[in-house]
Design a protein around this motif. Structure first.
Motif, PDB file in Angstrom:
ATOM      1  N   UNK A   1      -7.473 -14.621  37.441  1.00  0.00           N
ATOM      2  CA  UNK A   1      -6.193 -15.299  37.606  1.00  0.00           C
ATOM      3  C   UNK A   1      -5.828 -15.383  39.085  1.00  0.00           C
ATOM      4  N   UNK A   2      -5.519 -16.601  39.517  1.00  0.00           N
ATOM      5  CA  UNK A   2      -4.909 -16.807  40.821  1.00  0.00           C
ATOM      6  C   UNK A   2      -3.393 -16.736  40.633  1.00  0.00           C
ATOM      7  N   UNK A   3      -2.785 -15.675  41.139  1.00  0.00           N
ATOM      8  CA  UNK A   3      -1.336 -15.513  41.013  1.00  0.00           C
ATOM      9  C   UNK A   3      -0.706 -16.336  42.132  1.00  0.00           C
ATOM     10  N   UNK A   4      -0.483 -17.617  41.870  1.00  0.00           N
ATOM     11  CA  UNK A   4       0.004 -18.509  42.915  1.00  0.00           C
ATOM     12  C   UNK A   4       1.517 -18.389  43.076  1.00  0.00           C
ATOM     13  N   UNK A   5       1.973 -18.751  44.271  1.00  0.00           N
ATOM     14  CA  UNK A   5       3.386 -18.585  44.653  1.00  0.00           C
ATOM     15  C   UNK A   5       3.826 -17.137  44.463  1.00  0.00           C
ATOM     16  N   UNK A   6       2.917 -16.200  44.741  1.00  0.00           N
ATOM     17  CA  UNK A   6       3.203 -14.784  44.496  1.00  0.00           C
ATOM     18  C   UNK A   6       4.261 -14.215  45.437  1.00  0.00           C
ATOM     19  N   UNK A   7       4.478 -14.879  46.558  1.00  0.00           N
ATOM     20  CA  UNK A   7       5.414 -14.360  47.555  1.00  0.00           C
ATOM     21  C   UNK A   7       6.664 -15.227  47.691  1.00  0.00           C
ATOM     22  N   UNK A   8       6.878 -16.120  46.748  1.00  0.00           N
ATOM     23  CA  UNK A   8       8.026 -17.019  46.818  1.00  0.00           C
ATOM     24  C   UNK A   8       7.560 -18.460  46.763  1.00  0.00           C
ATOM     25  N   UNK A   9       8.508 -19.377  46.802  1.00  0.00           N
ATOM     26  CA  UNK A   9       8.167 -20.789  46.672  1.00  0.00           C
ATOM     27  C   UNK A   9       9.188 -21.639  47.425  1.00  0.00           C
ATOM     28  N   UNK A  10       8.821 -22.880  47.750  1.00  0.00           N
ATOM     29  CA  UNK A  10       9.743 -23.751  48.491  1.00  0.00           C
ATOM     30  C   UNK A  10      10.639 -24.601  47.599  1.00  0.00           C
ATOM     31  N   UNK A  11      10.658 -24.316  46.283  1.00  0.00           N
ATOM     32  CA  UNK A  11      11.366 -25.177  45.341  1.00  0.00           C
ATOM     33  C   UNK A  11      12.719 -24.638  44.898  1.00  0.00           C
TER      34      UNK A  11
ATOM     35  N   UNK B   1      -8.127 -19.297  36.867  1.00  0.00           N
ATOM     36  CA  UNK B   1      -7.008 -20.090  36.354  1.00  0.00           C
ATOM     37  C   UNK B   1      -5.800 -19.883  37.265  1.00  0.00           C
ATOM     38  N   UNK B   2      -5.184 -20.976  37.760  1.00  0.00           N
ATOM     39  CA  UNK B   2      -4.007 -20.844  38.629  1.00  0.00           C
ATOM     40  C   UNK B   2      -2.744 -20.604  37.806  1.00  0.00           C
ATOM     41  N   UNK B   3      -2.202 -19.422  37.912  1.00  0.00           N
ATOM     42  CA  UNK B   3      -1.033 -19.014  37.131  1.00  0.00           C
ATOM     43  C   UNK B   3       0.109 -18.767  38.108  1.00  0.00           C
TER      44      UNK B   3
END
Length: 281
Positions: free
Chosen positions: A138-148, A99-101
């Protein structure tokens, strides 16, 4: 710390953004070659999500039925909601449903049409559905920051991982979804995660331009990572992240770095991957 390294190939991530539909038979033949190669411990093969959202993955049920029974290579499929959990639970060949979280509110809504809080509730319900079936990772997405411009810091990552651990999640993929991370950030955050969750099974899913790929892998290894995710020839990226996709870590780089050998050479798999992409519709 064990020096044994495990490798994950992610053909799902490699091809999900390709617009022309790859025939199911070609996907199955290629996936079976990946399994038979003996090069990979895990295979992220498909996803049980809306066909409208990711048309390339619309045949994932047909694919897993064709692949057949259990093998030494563990199978992973992605889900985005309870319906996906119910679908994935039907197939005994699948070992994990991912699951992408996201650590970014913007990206969580783009990816699953839910807020982060709503996604956490979804995880809890999926855990109940999957009791006795594939394990939820769990896929801990944007774990290192994000472009938003969404708020991010390591404590946010650690806080959500603690909550997820408390509801029974024991396997996490720490994902640099849009290649935000420097090698220094990778080493620091993965080291913190490993220290805080010593009993969790942790992998790293990095996106990178070719020039920086090896240095990012080395940073994760130095921090204690022993499960690395890649894709043949570095193809792919999340179609919901941004328009200019940054590729995956090439699986061939991981194989060369960690001295992995198998029954089928990586250069043959690279040739077969390219042949699959040159299919005739």
């Amino acid at each position: 710390m064990s020096d044994k390294v495990q490798l994950v190939d992610c053909p799902r991530d490699a091809i999900q953004g390709i617009h022309s539909f790859i025939p199911t038979g070609k996907k199955v033949a290629y996936l079976q070659r990946l399994i038979d190669s003996g090069l990979f411990d895990f295979l992220d093969f498909g996803s049980f999500v809306s066909a409208g959202a990711v048309p390339q993955m619309a045949d994932s049920e047909d694919v897993v039925r064709a692949i057949g029974g259990k093998s030494a290579t563990k199978l992973i499929a992605i889900i985005a909601n309870e319906r996906g959990a119910h679908t994935g639970k039907k197939y005994s060949a699948i070992d994990y449903l991912g699951y992408p979280f996201s650590m970014s509110e913007t990206f969580q809504r783009r990816n699953t049409n839910r807020s982060i809080d709503e996604a956490f509730d979804t995880v809890k319900r999926c855990q109940e559905i999957l009791d006795g079936g594939p394990a939820l990772m769990i896929y801990v997405s944007m774990a290192f920051g994000n472009p938003y411009g969404d708020t991010w810091d390591p404590d946010i990552v650690l806080g959500w991982m603690e909550k997820l651990s408390n509801v029974g999640i024991g396997k996490f993929s720490i994902a640099d979804t849009t290649a935000e991370a420097s090698p220094e950030q990778i080493e620091q955050l993965f080291g913190q995660v490993r220290m805080e969750f010593p009993d969790a099974e942790l992998s790293i899913h990095l996106h990178s331009r070719p020039a920086n790929a090896l240095s990012k892998v080395e940073a994760a290894y130095k921090a204690g990572c022993r499960i690395f995710e890649g894709a043949i020839m570095g193809y792919g990226g999340c179609p919901f992240a941004q328009d200019d996709l940054v590729g995956n870590i090439p699986s061939e780089l991981l194989i060369n770095r960690f001295g992995r050998s198998g029954h089928i050479a990586i250069d043959l798999l690279m040739d077969e991957f390219q042949q699959m992409l040159r299919h005739e519709l």
